[in-house]
Enzyme design. Structure first.
Site, PDB file in Angstrom:
ATOM      1  N   GLU A  50     -19.569  -4.353  11.160  1.00  0.00           N
ATOM      2  CA  GLU A  50     -20.312  -3.444  11.778  1.00  0.00           C
ATOM      3  C   GLU A  50     -21.335  -4.228  12.498  1.00  0.00           C
ATOM      4  OE1 GLU A  50     -18.532  -1.318   8.250  1.00  0.00           O
ATOM      5  OE2 GLU A  50     -19.768  -3.065   8.627  1.00  0.00           O
TER       6      GLU A  50
ATOM      7  N   LYS B  60       0.876  -1.344   0.152  1.00  0.00           N
ATOM      8  CA  LYS B  60       0.033  -0.077   0.158  1.00  0.00           C
ATOM      9  C   LYS B  60       0.903   1.279   0.061  1.00  0.00           C
ATOM     10  CE  LYS B  60      -4.207   1.697   2.135  1.00  0.00           C
ATOM     11  NZ  LYS B  60      -5.461   1.194   3.218  1.00  0.00           N
TER      12      LYS B  60
ATOM     13  N   ARG C 204     -25.324  -0.826   7.808  1.00  0.00           N
ATOM     14  CA  ARG C 204     -25.137  -2.085   7.571  1.00  0.00           C
ATOM     15  C   ARG C 204     -25.203  -2.733   8.740  1.00  0.00           C
ATOM     16  NH1 ARG C 204     -19.507  -3.090   4.780  1.00  0.00           N
ATOM     17  NH2 ARG C 204     -20.601  -4.154   3.583  1.00  0.00           N
TER      18      ARG C 204
END
Length: 628
Positions: free
Chosen positions: A366, A279, A394
């Site tokens: 979540e 990344k 969610r």
């Protein structure tokens, strides 16, 4: 090849690996320079340059379906599909979306701003292909962080069971928004670095090289090594699900990527290619990021990587809320903080460091975060769930079924409530009021400033009970001094900020400041309005509403939220249900999704500015006078 000259993926089909390596450098330079001006998800995109080039070289988009999980790593995909010339307007009003957008390009086959959806979408597309007797590749690209989401695991189970033909790209960069957590992350770490496999492979090579047998023995060695890899490295996890595992593959090597992709295309059934990427690759400041700062950010200085910030003098709302909760948690070990992979965004890193036993980062999960909070509350703890409004969507079933239905004392800190700006329609926090206020036991609040926020947090843990949600916006506070963190707010009571006789305006949070400015302008024109801080969105202050009926005064409600089922609807319903003939004008967001742009631009477009308020109130007061 010049980045700006790439119009379709076919432009890179004939490039050699050496030419692709040079193009990768040019793309990284392009991205770093463009995002320095516009901001964006720079770290994730720098890590997938070679991977995206390889996918577009070996697959045929849009016939073949490239499905980007979350979508914030699709900038290179946009460049390769003819949108490089739009990057000056990336994530800006009426500009290029920061996520895949079906209306932008036929190559954007799936839209997502939330994690872990790509595999389910891919299963649907692959089944549609098979039912219709068509022939194309379906290629979901999912990160190791997103793969920890429950929805992704549900899809993997189904894909493996049905043996559905697709190529899954697992982009393993060891980080999502924040450092990954959990057993799945640890498993990927073992896949990347398993020393037993590497050591055993060397030992077997050395042993077999000393024996006679020629090429037959070498073939046996290859088979042994393949079996060893299956046993030791792949951990049998994906294979046992029915998904062929290839990897790990160097995600920055065109040779390895090409070989793995071409192998996957020859296999009839689901294949997972485990790709290792870095990344932020190619930009030192992003590469060295260990906590997710370079996941998504605003403009920055090219040479130093320093973020260019505004002139705000007050701390962010996220920091204010976190600090208030931590101050209480330091004195009461029952108070714990939970976040679904957002310790940096929700400013909980200090809490995490100073109270590690009272902090839980559950990863991109979540639903688990909310029900875990319920389990804590059911056993005498006082959980605080810090969650973005867009991500709380969610966990709706868990909020309803596991928390509200059981009337458990869980405090939700709903971060990024209201408009968020550049991330656009997938992230605007404008739906939580309608989906929370119809829950029977839920309390929903929003403070007007820092002092009121501190008092709400204190009351949420010490004075109130049941499920509670404190909404707060993105951005910084007003700079208001906190007078006392040990007193609360009277439950369900609103606050009259300015008294008036001609009309009443009910609102909360950030919209109060432009309303107060409108009140001053109108006062100079002889119109005297009452401005009320309706800090409790639920329950309504019915005693105050009863007074308005007695006064027979026109009412306006203002909310930076969707109007359908919102605060204004609750007020209208109360008047109607009680037979009150009180005229009400509702201002807010109409029945539509709001795309990206600076928040001030969006508010102007929606009609939630001081000037709009002045015009609407004048019209309302004039209509009332005419009717009377």
């Amino acid at each position: 090849m010049d980045v700006d000259k790439i119009k379709t993926p076919s432009d890179i089909k004939g490039l050699s690996d050496e030419e692709l390596i040079q193009l990768s450098k040019e793309i990284r330079k392009f991205l770093i320079e463009k995002c320095a001006v516009t901001g964006g998800h720079i770290g994730a995109n720098l890590g997938v340059v070679e991977l995206t080039l390889a996918l577009h070289k070996h697959f045929d988009s849009p016939k073949d379906k490239l499905i980007f999980d979350v979508g914030h790593q699709a900038y290179i995909h946009k460049i390769l599909t003819g949108r490089a010339d739009q990057f000056d307007r990336l994530r800006q009003h009426n500009g290029l979306s920061g996520f895949p957008k079906r209306s932008e390009s036929e190559h954007d086959v799936w839209e997502a701003g939330h994690s872990s959806t790509s595999l389910s979408a891919a299963m649907g597309m692959a089944k549609a292909r098979d039912i219709m007797g068509e022939s194309y590749h379906v290629v979901p690209i999912i990160g190791d962080g997103a793969l920890t989401g429950g929805m992704a695991l549900e899809a993997l189970n189904h894909i493996g069971h049905d043996k559905t033909n697709m190529t899954i790209i697992l982009n393993d960069n060891e980080m999502s928004i924040a450092p990954n957590v959990g057993a799945m992350h640890n498993m990927f770490g073992r896949l990347r670095t398993n020393q037993n496999y590497n050591r055993a492979k060397v030992d077997i090579d050395g042993f077999l090289s000393k024996l006679p047998g020629g090429h037959k023995l070498r073939d046996s060695a290859d088979r042994i090594k393949d079996s060893l890899k299956y046993l030791v490295v792949a951990g049998v996890f994906f294979e046992e699900l029915g998904i062929k595992y290839i990897g790990p593959v160097d995600g920055h090597s065109f040779r390895e990527l090409g070989e793995a992709i071409e192998t996957s295309k020859r296999i009839n059934g689901p294949v997972l290619i485990h790709v290792i990427t870095k990344k932020g690759k190619g930009y030192e400041h992003a590469e060295n990021d260990k906590i997710g700062t370079w996941h998504g950010l605003g403009p920055y200085k090219l040479d130093t990587g320093e973020q260019i910030k505004g002139s705000a003098t007050a701390p962010s709302w996220s920091q204010l809320m976190s600090d208030n909760v931590m101050a209480l948690a330091e004195k009461d070990k029952r108070i714990v903080a939970i976040t679904p992979a957002m310790p940096v965004g929700s400013k909980l890193t200090k809490f995490q460091q100073q109270l590690p036993d009272q902090f839980f980062d559950v990863g991109i999960a979540e639903q688990h975060a909310v029900t875990m909070a319920g389990g804590l509350a059911a056993n005498g703890m006082l959980p605080y769930v810090a969650i973005y409004s867009t991500f709380m969507q969610r966990a709706y079933d868990q909020v309803l079924h596991d928390i509200d239905r059981q009337n458990l004392h869980v405090v939700f800190g709903i971060d990024r409530s209201g408009l968020v700006g550049a991330d656009g329609e997938t992230h605007q926090g404008v739906f939580d009021i309608p989906f929370l206020t119809h829950l029977p036991n839920m309390t929903v609040m929003m403070p007007k400033d820092e002092d009121e926020a501190a008092k709400m947090v204190y009351s949420a843990f010490n004075d109130y009970s049941g499920p509670l949600a404190i909404r707060y916006p993105r951005g910084n506070g007003l700079g208001v001094e906190v007078t006392d963190k040990t007193t609360g707010v009277p439950y369900g009571k609103w606050e009259v900020l300015r008294e008036g006789r001609d009309a009443v305006v009910l609102s909360f949070g950030p919209t109060l400041q432009p309303l107060l400015a409108a009140q001053e302008i109108l006062l100079k024109e002889g119109i005297n309005i009452e401005v009320v801080n309706a800090r409790f969105i639920k329950p309504l202050d019915t005693a105050y509403l009863d007074q308005l009926n007695e006064r027979q005064i026109p009412v306006m409600t203002v909310e930076e939220s969707i109007l359908t089922g919102g605060f204004g609807s609750l007020v209208v319903s109360y008047f109607n249900d009680n037979g009150f003939a009180v005229p009400v004008k509702r201002l807010g967001i109409q029945d539509e999704y709001i795309e990206q742009g600076e928040v001030d631009q969006l508010l102007q477009e929606i009609g939630l500015t001081t000037a709009h308020f002045v015009d609407e109130i004048k019209q309302m007061v004039q209509n009332e006078k005419t009717e009377n």
